[in-house]
Design a protein around this motif. Structure first.
Motif, short mmCIF file in Angstrom:
data_model
loop_
_atom_site.label_atom_id
_atom_site.label_comp_id
_atom_site.label_asym_id
_atom_site.label_seq_id
_atom_site.Cartn_x
_atom_site.Cartn_y
_atom_site.Cartn_z
N ARG A 56 120.42 66.32 -16.61
CA ARG A 56 120.88 66.27 -15.21
C ARG A 56 120.13 65.19 -14.47
O ARG A 56 118.91 65.13 -14.49
CB ARG A 56 120.67 67.62 -14.55
N ARG A 57 120.87 64.32 -13.82
CA ARG A 57 120.26 63.24 -13.06
C ARG A 57 120.58 63.42 -11.59
O ARG A 57 121.56 64.07 -11.23
CB ARG A 57 120.81 61.89 -13.54
N SER A 58 119.75 62.85 -10.75
CA SER A 58 120.04 62.90 -9.31
C SER A 58 120.14 61.46 -8.80
O SER A 58 119.48 60.55 -9.32
CB SER A 58 118.96 63.67 -8.57
N PHE A 59 120.96 61.27 -7.81
CA PHE A 59 121.22 59.95 -7.26
C PHE A 59 121.02 59.97 -5.75
O PHE A 59 121.30 60.97 -5.10
CB PHE A 59 122.65 59.51 -7.59
N THR A 60 120.58 58.87 -5.22
CA THR A 60 120.36 58.77 -3.78
C THR A 60 121.70 58.70 -3.06
O THR A 60 122.70 58.24 -3.63
CB THR A 60 119.54 57.52 -3.43
N PRO A 61 121.72 59.12 -1.81
CA PRO A 61 122.96 59.00 -1.03
C PRO A 61 123.43 57.54 -0.93
O PRO A 61 124.64 57.27 -0.90
CB PRO A 61 122.58 59.55 0.34
N GLU A 62 122.48 56.61 -0.89
CA GLU A 62 122.85 55.19 -0.80
C GLU A 62 123.59 54.74 -2.06
O GLU A 62 124.57 54.00 -1.99
CB GLU A 62 121.60 54.32 -0.60
N PHE A 63 123.10 55.18 -3.23
CA PHE A 63 123.74 54.82 -4.49
C PHE A 63 125.16 55.40 -4.53
O PHE A 63 126.11 54.71 -4.91
CB PHE A 63 122.91 55.32 -5.67
N LYS A 64 125.29 56.68 -4.13
CA LYS A 64 126.60 57.32 -4.14
C LYS A 64 127.56 56.58 -3.21
O LYS A 64 128.73 56.35 -3.55
CB LYS A 64 126.49 58.78 -3.70
N ALA A 65 127.06 56.19 -2.02
CA ALA A 65 127.89 55.47 -1.06
C ALA A 65 128.35 54.13 -1.63
O ALA A 65 129.49 53.71 -1.42
CB ALA A 65 127.13 55.27 0.24
N GLU A 66 127.47 53.46 -2.37
CA GLU A 66 127.83 52.19 -2.99
C GLU A 66 128.93 52.38 -4.03
O GLU A 66 129.89 51.59 -4.08
CB GLU A 66 126.58 51.58 -3.63
N ILE A 67 128.80 53.41 -4.84
CA ILE A 67 129.82 53.70 -5.86
C ILE A 67 131.15 54.04 -5.19
O ILE A 67 132.21 53.56 -5.61
CB ILE A 67 129.36 54.85 -6.79
N VAL A 68 131.11 54.84 -4.14
CA VAL A 68 132.33 55.21 -3.42
C VAL A 68 132.99 53.95 -2.84
O VAL A 68 134.22 53.79 -2.92
CB VAL A 68 132.03 56.23 -2.30
N GLU A 69 132.19 53.07 -2.29
CA GLU A 69 132.73 51.82 -1.73
C GLU A 69 133.40 50.99 -2.81
O GLU A 69 134.48 50.41 -2.59
CB GLU A 69 131.62 51.03 -1.04
N LEU A 70 132.80 50.91 -3.98
CA LEU A 70 133.41 50.18 -5.09
C LEU A 70 134.76 50.79 -5.46
O LEU A 70 135.72 50.07 -5.76
CB LEU A 70 132.48 50.18 -6.31
N CYS A 71 134.83 52.12 -5.45
CA CYS A 71 136.09 52.80 -5.78
C CYS A 71 137.15 52.54 -4.73
O CYS A 71 138.33 52.37 -5.05
CB CYS A 71 135.85 54.31 -5.91
N ARG A 72 136.74 52.50 -3.47
CA ARG A 72 137.70 52.30 -2.38
C ARG A 72 138.26 50.88 -2.36
O ARG A 72 139.38 50.67 -1.90
CB ARG A 72 137.06 52.63 -1.04
N ARG A 73 137.47 49.92 -2.82
CA ARG A 73 137.96 48.54 -2.85
C ARG A 73 139.18 48.40 -3.73
O ARG A 73 140.06 47.59 -3.47
CB ARG A 73 136.86 47.60 -3.37
N GLY A 74 139.22 49.16 -4.82
CA GLY A 74 140.38 49.15 -5.69
C GLY A 74 140.38 48.03 -6.72
O GLY A 74 141.37 47.82 -7.41
N ASP A 75 139.26 47.30 -6.84
CA ASP A 75 139.19 46.22 -7.84
C ASP A 75 139.23 46.78 -9.25
O ASP A 75 139.80 46.19 -10.15
CB ASP A 75 137.91 45.40 -7.67
N ARG A 76 138.55 47.92 -9.43
CA ARG A 76 138.47 48.57 -10.74
C ARG A 76 138.83 50.04 -10.59
O ARG A 76 138.72 50.61 -9.52
CB ARG A 76 137.05 48.46 -11.30
N SER A 77 139.21 50.64 -11.68
CA SER A 77 139.55 52.06 -11.66
C SER A 77 138.27 52.89 -11.57
O SER A 77 137.17 52.42 -11.88
CB SER A 77 140.33 52.45 -12.92
N VAL A 78 138.44 54.14 -11.18
CA VAL A 78 137.31 55.06 -11.11
C VAL A 78 136.68 55.20 -12.49
O VAL A 78 135.45 55.19 -12.63
CB VAL A 78 137.76 56.44 -10.56
#
Length: 102
Positions: free
Chosen positions: A12-34
């Protein structure tokens, strides 16, 4: 033969809110699939989808509990449990002292 097909569970790993927000932003851009983003960052696709979904709830785009509401609910449940334990202790003490005074 028993070990065939069995994977070791991922720790089990934990991630910072900033990292999660960055990943979400990448997903929202739509350049690559989830799935591709998850693979690129060595994450599970399920986790990334949950982060995206929670970000939509927090932004008011989807129904559900926001992160702050979840934190408040957890705090209230902890307090409720502690208060129930306090009442139980006081009930036992009352019964003990009522028995002693007879």
């Amino acid at each position: 033969m028993e070990s065939m097909g069995k994977k070791k569970p991922r720790p089990r790993r934990s991630f910072t809110p900033e990292f999660k927000a960055e990943i979400v932003e990448l997903c929202r851009r739509g350049d690559r699939s989830v799935g591709q983003i998850a693979k690129d960052f060595d994450l599970t696709e399920t986790a990334v989808r949950l982060w995206v979904s929670q970000a939509e709830v927090d932004a008011g785009e989807r129904d559900g509990l926001t992160n702050s509401e979840r934190e408040e609910l957890a705090a209230l449940r902890r307090e409720n449990r502690r208060l129930r334990e306090d009442v139980e202790v006081l009930t036992r003490a009352t019964a003990f002292f009522a028995k002693e005074t007879r």
